[in-house]
Write an enzyme that holds these catalytic residues in place. Structure first.
Site, short mmCIF file in Angstrom:
data_model
loop_
_atom_site.label_atom_id
_atom_site.label_comp_id
_atom_site.label_asym_id
_atom_site.label_seq_id
_atom_site.Cartn_x
_atom_site.Cartn_y
_atom_site.Cartn_z
N THR A 1 -3.17 -11.07 8.56
CA THR A 1 -3.26 -9.13 8.32
C THR A 1 -1.58 -8.57 7.76
O THR A 1 -0.67 -9.56 7.88
CB THR A 1 -2.61 -7.96 9.74
N ASP A 2 -2.05 -8.28 7.42
CA ASP A 2 -1.10 -7.67 6.31
C ASP A 2 0.17 -6.72 7.07
O ASP A 2 -0.29 -6.34 8.22
CB ASP A 2 -0.85 -6.40 5.21
N TRP A 3 0.79 -6.11 7.40
CA TRP A 3 2.28 -6.24 8.40
C TRP A 3 1.90 -4.77 8.65
O TRP A 3 1.91 -3.90 8.03
CB TRP A 3 3.38 -5.94 7.57
#
Length: 785
Positions: A274-276
């Site tokens: 995932t993106d952060w």
């Protein structure tokens, strides 16, 4: 705190049982054995990152914290019992983003600031981009990181997107080729990439909640195609799933996107992270795991607890957990940390600076030249514009790099023997020093991205009296116009896409006094994205788009201005007359009073551009729109001037099964050496599916040709790259008929064409990512009306 203690007790209890027998240690050939030996809690921990403060052990979950690489974006969680090391992930993509300074450590850990993605793509030179990738990969390796978060593979749907500087183009084929070259270069060093942001991360405004509503056809042909090419041709270790929704479903929990398309249609074998972000409203962690998101970053204890609880209560299948754990283990055994690589913390920054200087000069685009460039016998220039003295090497946010230095225009010109007028230089340098200190004093802790990169300082007004003084002392005027953007913010039309009133006045005042005396006015654009030029370009003699070219910026610009390097860059996006000429602007977020707007719509009603964005332009993005509908532009896609001229001849096309080969001979007909880019556009016959007027399908760049020298370029094109997406039948389709292959110097400068007959080609794919909302899509018939 209670939940963390319970999780710790669960791990301890499970370890008591498992340590009674000999435990396997992870090897490349015993992944299934290790997987079988893992407890449910250990599996859950492996699927959740260890936090973004670069700690190891069991990360933020169990508190065994040991510093790895200061300033890295995040890491995976180690498991000492089973010999599973933590791995380190560094931000990118224009270089390794880690802390340059460390506590109680006199050494510097600065990394090379390479040219931004837009600049690299503008080289149209895949071999050069691969070399840059090799250098980035080497620094990733030698600074102790296992993966760099890049390349950025999203399209320039709108010139207003704040992160366009990280991305390559408005065209998916060009994006795919450049992204492939970058990935191959980086991964040749034994480290991995995380291509991002998958998918349709087309705006920064409300990026964590906006629903990008796009037709299946536009998704497949535009927004996914570059990713697809890169996945098929370069085997990236990881992909990063985007924050936004795609047709009603968060990308991070979208099984259509992450499994049906990415793995089943394309054959992706790596991991998806995932993106952060943490736990998300409306998106359970269990759904992310099921959808095919293997690694939750940066990682929070609650997400591991969700996985454990989901398996226990039956909302998450253990088979899905095991599948994802196996993928993460397959990733880990490829990494330098697993191999025990002893990193040096001393990459060859001097050698990489030279790569930066070469690649940035080749990516700069000469937009205008009324015969004043290259400059000859120039002794002294009046250097106007704040960014002449505060040159921006890259953008803001996670895509910035903590560089060892940035060469500004004063230093760059000095290095080629050109002086700057002393009074004007003193005025600007004094202002820059003051403005930097003030910016630091006024720092807003919420605007974190201002600490990662070089913020744009306000321009200062230059009076007529000042210009009158300067024109007497200088042989020419150089004006640098800078623009900055970055993560979490999009650009506005007023004052960002367009020039400010102060900037326009500066150009007018300088032009009015220098040009009548036969002294040229040259403008340098130090920007990561498109700017308005039509209203002022006639007031100057030359315009060089230098982009944000990395730490060697001033030297690179001076190389081009003096002719040491002949510009050969070409635009990878259309430069419109006005931002509103893009059909996407209608549905792109603009500054507004959200409170008042929500009140006018009714509380709870979704806001266009914020809660959702309709891609009504459909497949007509960039030149596909401007060229198909014959719209006037400032500079077309693929445009760029040179100090020499080229002749195109002997175009041919041959079909060999599902491979098409185009040949064309390029001759340097000018008086200086230079490189040229041959671009192949394909116009399809009329068929059942509507098509743009033409589409880029291939390109090639010559070596440096001496005056009178020729080279025959061979450009291979896969037949499937000519296909359109047939939504009704969920398939790629090349319809039979006569296809025209246009070979040109830009999308509007076609130098030759050849035709050939093609037979039908079809490829069945999953029926995924259907629109849930009806869109009023742009079509040829609507535009004609």
């Amino acid at each position: 705190m209670i939940t963390r203690k319970l999780l710790l007790l669960g791990v301890v209890a499970s370890l008591t049982v498992t340590t009674m027998t000999a435990q396997p240690k992870l090897r490349a050939d015993n992944i299934d054995e290790v997987l079988k030996a893992m407890t449910l809690e250990e599996k859950a921990q492996l699927l959740v990152g260890g936090g973004n403060d670069s700690f190891t052990g069991s990360g933020a979950m169990l508190g065994h914290q040991k510093r790895l690489v200061a300033g890295a974006a995040g890491l995976t969680v180690a498991n000492e019992r089973l010999g599973i090391p933590a791995t380190v992930l560094s931000d990118g993509p224009a270089g390794v983003h880690i802390d340059a300074q460390r506590e109680n450590d006199p050494h510097s850990y600065a990394a090379t600031g390479f040219p931004i993605g837009t600049c690299l793509a503008s080289t149209w030179n895949t071999e050069l981009v691969r070399q840059v990738g090799e250098a980035i990969g080497n620094e990733t390796l030698e600074y102790g990181c296992d993966v760099i978060l890049g390349p950025g593979m999203n399209l320039h749907r709108s010139p207003l997107c704040g992160r366009n500087f990280e991305y390559y183009s408005e065209d998916p084929i060009l994006t795919g080729h450049i992204g492939t070259a970058m990935t191959l270069g980086i991964q040749s060093q034994g480290v991995g990439v995380s291509a991002k942001h998958f998918a349709v991360n087309s705006q920064e405004t409300d990026r964590t909640l906006v629903d990008e509503r796009v037709s299946q056809r536009a998704l497949r042909e535009l927004y996914l195609r570059g990713f697809e090419m890169m996945v098929r041709k370069s085997d990236p270790w990881t992909l990063m799933s985007a924050y936004n929704k795609v047709n009603g479903e968060f990308a991070q929990g979208n099984k259509d996107l992450l499994t049906d398309i990415l793995r089943n249609d394309w054959g992706f074998k790596g991991i998806v992270m995932t993106d952060w972000i943490g736990k998300r409203k409306g998106l359970p962690t269990t759904r992310e795991v099921t959808a095919g998101n293997d690694l939750m970053m940066p990682g929070y204890p609650e997400q591991a607890q969700d996985i454990v609880q989901g398996v226990k209560d039956g909302t998450l299948k253990i088979e899905d957990v095991d599948r994802n754990v196996r993928r993460v283990l397959e990733y880990i055994v490829k990494t330098p940390r697993f191999r025990g690589y002893q990193f040096s913390n001393h990459p060859d920054l001097k050698a990489h600076a030279q790569i930066t200087r070469q690649s940035s000069t080749e990516g700069m685009v000469l937009l205008k030249n009324d015969g004043v460039l290259p400059i000859r016998d120039l002794k002294t220039v009046a250097l106007f514009g704040v960014n002449s003295y505060d040159f921006m090497s890259g953008g803001l946010g996670s895509g910035a790099v903590n560089v060892p230095y940035v060469v500004d225009m004063v230093e760059g010109l000095k290095n080629v023997g050109v002086k700057t007028t002393p009074l004007l230089t003193e005025i600007y340098q004094s202002y820059v020093k003051y403005a930097r200190l003030k910016l630091k004093a006024d720092k807003n802790p919420i605007m974190w991205f201002l600490d990662t990169g070089t913020p744009k300082l306000d321009e200062i007004e230059i009076s007529d009296r000042c210009v009158t003084h300067e024109v007497k002392e200088a042989d020419a005027a150089i004006i640098t116009i800078g623009r900055q953007a970055g993560e979490g913010m999009d650009r506005e039309i007023a004052g960002e896409f367009n020039l400010t009133a102060i900037e326009k006045d500066m150009i007018e005042r300088v032009s009015d006094q220098f040009r009548p005396q036969g002294k040229p006015v040259i403008v340098i654009l130090n920007s990561g994205s498109v700017m308005e030029t039509a209203s002022w370009r006639d007031r100057v003699d030359a315009i060089l788009c230098a982009w944000q070219p990395g730490e060697e910026g001033g030297n690179s610009v001076a190389d081009v201005l003096t002719g040491k390097a002949n510009p050969s860059g070409k635009l990878t996006m259309t430069w419109p007359i006005a931002a509103t000429d893009h059909p996407s602007t209608k549905n792109f977020p603009q500054e507004m009073d959200l409170y008042t707007f929500r009140e006018s719509l009714g509380w709870g009603a979704p806001i266009p551009g914020h809660d959702f964005t309709n891609h009504e332009e459909d497949i007509y993005v960039g030149y596909r729109y401007f060229d198909t509908f014959d719209k006037t532009v400032a500079y077309p896609f693929g445009y760029g001037l040179s100090y020499t001229t080229f002749e195109y001849s002997k175009p041919t096309v041959k079909v060999n099964g599902d491979r098409i080969v185009v040949n064309v001979t390029i001759k340097n007909t000018g008086s200086v050496a230079g490189k040229e880019i041959a671009q192949v556009y394909v116009a399809a016959p009329k068929g059942t599916l509507e098509k743009p007027g033409h589409e880029l399908k291939g390109f090639a760049k010559t070596r440096e040709l001496k005056p009178g020298e020729s080279q025959t370029l061979t450009i291979g094109i896969d037949k499937r790259d000519l296909a359109s997406f047939d939504e009704a039948n969920s398939r790629w389709l090349v319809e039979a008929g006569q296809y025209t292959f246009e070979i040109g110097a830009s999308s509007r400068d076609i130098r030759g064409q050849v035709t050939t007959a093609l037979t039908t080609y079809t490829e069945q794919v999953s029926d995924a990512l259907k629109l849930k909302e009806k869109l009023d899509l742009l079509t040829l018939s609507k535009q004609q009306k």
